[in-house]
Design a protein around this motif. Structure first.
Motif, short mmCIF file in Angstrom:
data_model
loop_
_atom_site.label_atom_id
_atom_site.label_comp_id
_atom_site.label_asym_id
_atom_site.label_seq_id
_atom_site.Cartn_x
_atom_site.Cartn_y
_atom_site.Cartn_z
N ALA A 144 126.17 48.70 25.76
CA ALA A 144 127.20 49.49 25.08
C ALA A 144 128.28 48.61 24.46
N SER A 145 128.54 47.45 25.05
CA SER A 145 129.63 46.61 24.54
C SER A 145 129.30 45.95 23.20
N ASN A 146 128.03 45.79 22.87
CA ASN A 146 127.70 45.14 21.60
C ASN A 146 126.75 45.96 20.72
N VAL A 147 126.65 47.26 20.98
CA VAL A 147 125.75 48.10 20.19
C VAL A 147 126.17 48.15 18.73
N SER A 148 127.44 48.14 18.43
CA SER A 148 127.86 48.20 17.02
C SER A 148 127.45 46.94 16.27
N THR A 149 127.46 45.79 16.92
CA THR A 149 127.00 44.55 16.29
C THR A 149 125.51 44.64 15.98
N ILE A 150 124.74 45.17 16.91
CA ILE A 150 123.30 45.34 16.71
C ILE A 150 123.04 46.33 15.57
N GLN A 151 123.77 47.44 15.57
CA GLN A 151 123.60 48.42 14.50
C GLN A 151 123.88 47.80 13.14
N GLN A 152 124.91 47.01 13.04
CA GLN A 152 125.27 46.37 11.78
C GLN A 152 124.18 45.39 11.35
N TYR A 153 123.66 44.62 12.30
CA TYR A 153 122.63 43.63 11.98
C TYR A 153 121.38 44.31 11.41
N PHE A 154 120.97 45.42 12.00
CA PHE A 154 119.73 46.09 11.59
C PHE A 154 119.94 47.20 10.56
N LYS A 155 121.15 47.36 10.07
CA LYS A 155 121.48 48.46 9.15
C LYS A 155 120.54 48.54 7.96
N ASP A 156 120.25 47.45 7.32
CA ASP A 156 119.40 47.43 6.14
C ASP A 156 118.04 46.79 6.39
N TYR A 157 117.64 46.72 7.64
CA TYR A 157 116.37 46.10 8.01
C TYR A 157 115.23 46.97 7.49
N SER A 158 114.25 46.37 6.86
CA SER A 158 113.21 47.15 6.18
C SER A 158 112.00 47.49 7.05
N CYS A 159 111.86 46.92 8.21
CA CYS A 159 110.70 47.17 9.07
C CYS A 159 111.04 48.16 10.18
N LYS A 160 110.00 48.77 10.73
CA LYS A 160 110.19 49.67 11.86
C LYS A 160 110.59 48.87 13.09
N LEU A 161 111.43 49.49 13.91
CA LEU A 161 111.96 48.84 15.12
C LEU A 161 111.57 49.63 16.35
N ILE A 162 111.57 48.94 17.48
CA ILE A 162 111.37 49.59 18.77
C ILE A 162 112.57 49.25 19.66
N VAL A 163 113.05 50.25 20.38
CA VAL A 163 114.11 50.04 21.37
C VAL A 163 113.50 50.38 22.71
N GLN A 164 113.68 49.49 23.67
CA GLN A 164 113.11 49.70 25.00
C GLN A 164 114.10 49.23 26.04
N PRO A 165 113.94 49.70 27.27
CA PRO A 165 114.86 49.23 28.31
C PRO A 165 114.63 47.75 28.59
N PHE A 166 115.70 47.03 28.86
CA PHE A 166 115.58 45.64 29.29
C PHE A 166 115.06 45.64 30.72
N MET A 167 114.03 44.87 30.98
CA MET A 167 113.44 44.81 32.31
C MET A 167 113.82 43.47 32.96
N LYS A 168 114.65 43.54 33.98
CA LYS A 168 115.16 42.34 34.65
C LYS A 168 114.04 41.49 35.25
N GLU A 169 112.90 42.12 35.50
CA GLU A 169 111.76 41.40 36.09
C GLU A 169 111.26 40.26 35.20
N ILE A 170 111.48 40.38 33.90
CA ILE A 170 111.07 39.31 33.00
C ILE A 170 111.87 38.05 33.30
N VAL A 171 113.15 38.20 33.57
CA VAL A 171 113.99 37.05 33.90
C VAL A 171 113.71 36.58 35.33
#
Length: 122
Positions: free
Chosen positions: A23-50
């Motif tokens: 939530a603290s940096n969602v606006s930065t992410i939204q701005q970055y992808f605002k004009d992105y031309s490809c489809k995106l996926i949003v998924q939960p971050f899984m701590k198990e990867i780290v």
């Protein structure tokens, strides 16, 4: 209910344009992808990867061939070597191989080579 998320292109490689956000940096992410031309996926971050890494199973002609455990660099969440991650040959438990096989059985088409990436939830 997710506290951290990952956003990435639906089709990509090497962790390209893959970001973790909350939530603290969602606006930065939204701005970055605002004009992105490809489809995106949003998924939960899984701590198990780290914590453990991502298990990568390779199948050839329908048969299990080998497995590696991909781990991110310290302070990162991306497992790709181009992102500082590392790859470790591993012998997975039999139940994990069976779970990876179930994923491939669910796709209902033939393949010569396939990779199934999984994490172990803890």
């Amino acid at each position: 209910g997710w506290t951290e998320c990952v956003i990435k292109p639906v089709i990509s490689a090497g962790g390209y344009n893959t970001f973790k956000f909350n939530a603290s940096n969602v606006s930065t992410i939204q701005q970055y992808f605002k004009d992105y031309s490809c489809k995106l996926i949003v998924q939960p971050f899984m701590k198990e990867i780290v914590e453990e890494g991502e298990w990568s199973f390779v199948f050839v002609d329908g048969e299990y061939y080998h497995c590696v455990l991909k781990k991110p660099a310290v302070g990162n969440f991306l497992v790709q070597d181009i992102q500082g991650g590392s790859v470790h040959p591993k012998k997975p438990p039999a139940w994990m191989i069976e779970e990876a096989k179930k994923v491939l059985e669910a796709i209902h088409f033939s393949y010569l080579h396939a990779r199934v990436d999984m994490i172990r939830l803890g």
